[in-house]
Enzyme design. Structure first.
Site, PDB file in Angstrom:
ATOM      1  N   SER A   1     -16.490 -21.105 -30.474  1.00  0.00           N
ATOM      2  CA  SER A   1     -17.142 -21.625 -29.459  1.00  0.00           C
ATOM      3  C   SER A   1     -16.932 -23.211 -29.473  1.00  0.00           C
ATOM      4  CB  SER A   1     -18.672 -21.660 -29.637  1.00  0.00           C
ATOM      5  OG  SER A   1     -19.406 -22.028 -28.515  1.00  0.00           O
ATOM      6  N   LEU A   2     -17.225 -23.892 -28.607  1.00  0.00           N
ATOM      7  CA  LEU A   2     -17.030 -25.212 -28.338  1.00  0.00           C
ATOM      8  C   LEU A   2     -18.246 -26.468 -28.411  1.00  0.00           C
ATOM      9  CD1 LEU A   2     -14.654 -25.382 -25.414  1.00  0.00           C
ATOM     10  CD2 LEU A   2     -13.767 -25.830 -27.703  1.00  0.00           C
TER      11      LEU A   2
ATOM     12  N   LYS B   1     -18.691 -31.795 -20.263  1.00  0.00           N
ATOM     13  CA  LYS B   1     -19.320 -30.921 -19.165  1.00  0.00           C
ATOM     14  C   LYS B   1     -19.646 -31.865 -18.008  1.00  0.00           C
ATOM     15  CE  LYS B   1     -21.849 -27.583 -20.500  1.00  0.00           C
ATOM     16  NZ  LYS B   1     -22.156 -25.992 -20.535  1.00  0.00           N
TER      17      LYS B   1
ATOM     18  N   GLU C   1     -10.602 -16.332 -19.725  1.00  0.00           N
ATOM     19  CA  GLU C   1     -12.016 -16.199 -18.976  1.00  0.00           C
ATOM     20  C   GLU C   1     -11.877 -15.388 -17.642  1.00  0.00           C
ATOM     21  OE1 GLU C   1     -14.067 -18.306 -20.935  1.00  0.00           O
ATOM     22  OE2 GLU C   1     -15.633 -18.637 -19.383  1.00  0.00           O
TER      23      GLU C   1
ATOM     24  N   CYS D   1     -46.585 -13.561  12.530  1.00  0.00           N
ATOM     25  CA  CYS D   1     -45.402 -14.223  12.392  1.00  0.00           C
ATOM     26  C   CYS D   1     -45.752 -15.600  12.984  1.00  0.00           C
ATOM     27  CB  CYS D   1     -44.551 -13.786  13.602  1.00  0.00           C
ATOM     28  SG  CYS D   1     -42.952 -14.995  13.862  1.00  0.00           S
TER      29      CYS D   1
ATOM     30  N   LYS E   1     -12.987 -26.048 -17.427  1.00  0.00           N
ATOM     31  CA  LYS E   1     -13.813 -25.347 -18.154  1.00  0.00           C
ATOM     32  C   LYS E   1     -14.170 -24.267 -17.237  1.00  0.00           C
ATOM     33  CE  LYS E   1     -17.330 -25.047 -21.669  1.00  0.00           C
ATOM     34  NZ  LYS E   1     -18.159 -23.905 -21.026  1.00  0.00           N
TER      35      LYS E   1
ATOM     36  N   ASP F   1       0.855  -1.282   0.180  1.00  0.00           N
ATOM     37  CA  ASP F   1       0.076  -0.007   0.035  1.00  0.00           C
ATOM     38  C   ASP F   1       0.866   1.218   0.040  1.00  0.00           C
ATOM     39  OD1 ASP F   1      -2.223  -1.429   0.054  1.00  0.00           O
ATOM     40  OD2 ASP F   1      -2.777  -1.531   2.242  1.00  0.00           O
TER      41      ASP F   1
HETATM   42  S1  IVH Z   1     -11.097 -22.949 -25.281  1.00  0.00           S
HETATM   43  C1  IVH Z   1     -11.606 -22.639 -29.760  1.00  0.00           C
HETATM   44  N1  IVH Z   1     -10.559 -23.457 -22.697  1.00  0.00           N
HETATM   45  O1  IVH Z   1     -16.134 -22.122 -22.734  1.00  0.00           O
HETATM   46  C2  IVH Z   1     -11.521 -22.943 -28.228  1.00  0.00           C
HETATM   47  N2  IVH Z   1     -12.654 -22.422 -23.360  1.00  0.00           N
HETATM   48  O2  IVH Z   1     -18.325 -23.114 -24.750  1.00  0.00           O
HETATM   49  C3  IVH Z   1     -11.871 -21.905 -27.525  1.00  0.00           C
HETATM   50  N3  IVH Z   1     -14.065 -21.909 -21.491  1.00  0.00           N
HETATM   51  O3  IVH Z   1     -16.645 -19.401 -24.776  1.00  0.00           O
HETATM   52  C4  IVH Z   1     -12.017 -22.144 -26.142  1.00  0.00           C
HETATM   53  N4  IVH Z   1     -12.538 -22.607 -20.116  1.00  0.00           N
HETATM   54  O4  IVH Z   1     -15.444 -18.943 -22.888  1.00  0.00           O
HETATM   55  C5  IVH Z   1     -11.371 -23.034 -24.062  1.00  0.00           C
HETATM   56  N5  IVH Z   1     -10.094 -24.004 -20.599  1.00  0.00           N
HETATM   57  C6  IVH Z   1     -10.790 -23.377 -21.525  1.00  0.00           C
HETATM   58  C7  IVH Z   1     -12.053 -23.020 -21.250  1.00  0.00           C
HETATM   59  C8  IVH Z   1     -12.893 -22.369 -22.271  1.00  0.00           C
HETATM   60  C9  IVH Z   1     -13.848 -21.953 -20.232  1.00  0.00           C
HETATM   61  C10 IVH Z   1     -15.108 -21.302 -22.147  1.00  0.00           C
HETATM   62  C11 IVH Z   1     -14.839 -20.177 -23.497  1.00  0.00           C
HETATM   63  C12 IVH Z   1     -15.759 -20.749 -24.495  1.00  0.00           C
HETATM   64  C13 IVH Z   1     -16.736 -21.740 -23.736  1.00  0.00           C
HETATM   65  C14 IVH Z   1     -17.025 -22.518 -24.921  1.00  0.00           C
END
Ligand code: IVH
Length: 681
Positions: free
Chosen positions: A95-96, A325, A185, A420, A128, A50
């Site tokens: 996306s995944l 997941k 993230e 009450c 994830k 600080d």
């Molecule tokens: S890789 C092209 N790694 O999950 C691959 N994504 O449904 C790019 N996410 O929008 C994503 N943890 O925000 C990756 N260890 C991780 C992750 C991750 C969370 C999220 C990401 C993406 C979503 C996909």
């Protein structure tokens, strides 16, 4: 760099020196931020940090032309915006594909091996994170801009908000590329989320449903100072675009990101085949609850980057990765009944009693409906089918009603109680809440207030959990208030079935020990509505003892930073109550004597020399006291000495201090410093 206790006078420095100092301070703060927020291995006391921060702020305020784009002081939040700008990502943020099924993950591996014509393919697995995907752009090693994922092509620019997140480096290590865009993230850690929600609840504000919503709601705010006050963090897991570097594997990418100064998750693991990836998923699911942040699965990624290119992408997601997941943490069940629970502050909460159901491995038999407005909105009645959810450690709640039964078959809705259900006192409506006016005459409030008083954050009385308190009320051990706790004797306990010789001794000792808890715990333990643990600390710091707080008027309270009109009014009302004052008097009469807590570490790394006698402390007392606060007490003055305290009849050390230009404090000045920094007076 260990900061000196007092910095040289800016008036006496030339611009070159000041500029050099500002640069050194920035370096030091960047270094300590990285140790603390990225490596989780701090090497400096908070107080010393600080000091560095304050000094840099002071320099920048006086010489605004010395402010740089990557200065850590900008983390506290810049100017609010009117709206968020749209920006294009360096590369599309894909996306995944996702699944919860093992079979689908095996299919994914099959597909990849067939396409590549190999027997086995190696993966990198990562948690994830349940947060918000962002892009971060660095030029010449400095954080330049950042954005949300948006639709994958265009995101919203949130640079100033991201700058407030301490685990996002503002400056990278010198080895980093001249241009770099990464993906990560942003999330809210569970403890920060819970503390924030608790405080919001106490302030009567709406709470966030889960850490993800809280992170998302925060990141898109227009005012960065609000973002700065929220506990956000970030992991980086991929490169979107880069100049001058090429990699063969994702493992190399991860190592490079870590080496350049990013916070990379420590659970990222190499899995030589899909079987190991599946085992990783099992392991993470069992560890899930022990992690300080929410994860909702694992991401399985092909490690070899050339393989990735060969596999390519579909429209929105790559063929080389899959989100595996966890089973969702909500479940469907039937409402056996709806009861009304009365909390320690008298608020009536509708609670659904459920046919027991396992949600993510935990059996749930009750779920909150929060308040009567929410009950009406969701229109949940006895016999209805509902979806219930559990997010982290948060209490289970009813998400929605799923019934589409004919209305005529449904039970009538629960009526708003006009008294009450516990003590039959009148109830009053306050916004969305309904409150019992019975005070401690209401057994539910009495029970709640004692559980709260004894709780970990309160007086921390070990062995006095809710079951024991309940029994004490039933058996008449406690009749009126928490003050009755201090009348408990061992003999009285031995008559009760739960107690034997040893447990009775322990509880009596624990109650006795609670008499000398720190002031902020005591203030929190009193259970003043809207005063949570943080607010209790603020009040303890400001007042140092209870009596001045008891007598404080609203205006005075509101003058305290962080205390708004509602909290001030709540505090005044609490201490204005005759019965509350009587309870406090009784507590004091039984020997409860909260102590203003010395802030350990307040003098961390400070070297002090004493010369001459002190009025308040003997030599034998002052040395351990100061050492307890982190200071080093030296017998003689050296260049390293931060200051010399001169008491009655100072010796030759005073002269040495003068010669060496060391700061000299009078006894009074020293006491003032002690009060200011360590709260000791
Ligand atoms: S890789 C092209 N790694 O999950 C691959 N994504 O449904 C790019 N996410 O929008 C994503 N943890 O925000 C990756 N260890 C991780 C992750 C991750 C969370 C999220 C990401 C993406 C979503 C996909």
């Amino acid at each position: 760099m260990e900061p000196p206790f007092s910095f040289p006078d800016l008036e006496k420095m030339n611009r070159r020196e000041i500029k050099a100092e500002a640069r050194a301070l920035r370096e030091a703060i960047h270094y300590h931020d990285h140790r603390y927020y990225v490596l989780d291995a701090p090497v400096i006391a908070d107080e010393a940090y600080d000091r560095l921060f304050r000094r840099l702020t002071e320099i920048e305020e006086r010489f605004p032309e010395l402010v740089t784009i990557d200065t850590p002081t900008r983390r506290v939040g810049g100017e609010p915006l009117d709206e968020l700008d749209r920006v294009e990502h360096a590369r599309p943020m894909l996306s995944l594909d996702s699944t919860t099924e093992r079979e689908k993950v095996l299919d994914f591996d099959d597909f990849i091996r067939r396409n590549l014509g190999v027997d086995r393919v190696a993966f990198i697995c990562e948690p994830k994170f349940d947060g918000l995907s962002v892009e971060l752009v660095y030029r010449d090693g400095r954080f330049e801009s950042g954005s949300t994922r948006g639709n994958g092509l265009l995101g919203e620019e949130i640079t100033e908000n991201l700058r407030t997140i301490r685990s996002i480096p503002l400056r990278l290590r010198p080895e980093a590329p001249t241009y770099l865009s990464v993906r990560g993230e942003v999330f809210m850690p569970k403890d920060g989320f819970q503390a924030m929600n608790r405080e919001r609840l106490e302030r009567g504000e709406e709470t966030f449903a889960n850490p993800r919503n809280a992170a998302a709601g925060t990141l898109r705010r227009l005012d960065p100072t609000i973002v700065a006050g929220r506990p956000l963090s970030a992991f980086v897991f991929d490169v979107l675009s880069i100049e001058g570097f090429a990699f063969d594997t994702h493992a190399e990418v991860i190592d490079a990101l870590r080496a350049w100064g990013f916070r990379v998750n420590e659970r990222v693991a190499a899995c030589p085949s899909i079987e190991e990836a599946i085992a990783y998923h099992v392991k993470m699911e069992t560890e899930r609850d022990t992690l300080p942040y929410e994860i909702d699965g694992v991401v399985v990624k092909v490690d070899n980057l050339r393989f990735r290119e060969t596999l390519g992408e579909k429209e929105r997601s790559p063929r080389w990765a899959i989100a595996f997941k966890f089973e969702p943490r909500h479940e469907v069940t039937r409402v056996a009944d709806i009861v009304v629970q009365v909390g320690r502050t008298g608020v009536l909460t509708p609670v659904a009693l459920l046919e027991p159901v396992s949600v993510g491995g935990v059996t749930i038999s009750r779920a909150t409906l929060h308040n009567f407005d929410e009950l009406a909105r969701k229109d949940v009645r006895r016999g209805d089918t509902v979806r219930v959810a559990r997010a982290g450690d948060v209490i289970p709640h009813v998400v929605e009603r799923l019934d589409d039964r004919d209305e005529s078959l449904r039970e009538p809705p629960l009526e708003l109680p006009n008294a009450c259900p516990v003590c039959a006192s009148e109830v009053v409506r306050e916004g969305a809440y309904v409150r019992c006016t019975g005070g401690l005459a209401c057994r539910a409030q009495l029970l709640g207030s004692i559980i709260h008083y004894a709780s970990k954050g309160g007086m921390d009385i070990e062995g006095l959990g809710s079951k024991t308190v309940r029994m004490f009320l039933e058996k008449g051990v406690i009749r009126e208030s928490v003050a009755d706790l201090y009348t408990i004797r061992k003999e009285g306990l031995l008559d009760l079935e739960r107690f034997a010789e040893k447990s009775a001794d322990n509880l009596v000792a624990a109650i006795e020990a609670s008499k000398r808890r720190s002031l902020h715990r005591f203030i929190y333990a009193l259970g003043i509505p809207l005063v949570g643990e943080h607010m209790a600390r603020v009040l303890a710091d400001r007042y140092g003892a209870l009596p001045p707080l008891v007598d404080a008027e609203c205006e005075e309270l509101e003058a305290i930073h962080e205390v708004g009109p509602e909290v001030a009014e709540s505090i005044r009302r609490f201490f204005g109550s005759e019965s509350n004052r009587r309870i406090i008097e009784k507590l004091y009469a039984s020997g409860v004597e909260p102590v203003a807590e010395a802030r350990t570490g307040a003098f961390e790394g400070v070297r002090i020399v004493f010369t001459g006698g002190l009025g308040r402390y003997s030599r034998g007392e002052i040395k351990p006291l100061m050492e307890g606060l982190g200071a080093a007490v030296a017998p003689s003055v050296s260049e390293e000495t931060d200051f010399v305290v001169t008491g009655e009849k100072p010796g030759s050390k005073l002269e040495q201090a003068r010669k060496k230009g060391v700061t000299i404090l009078s006894e009074e000045e020293f006491y003032r410093l002690l009060a200011e920094k360590a709260g000791i007076s």
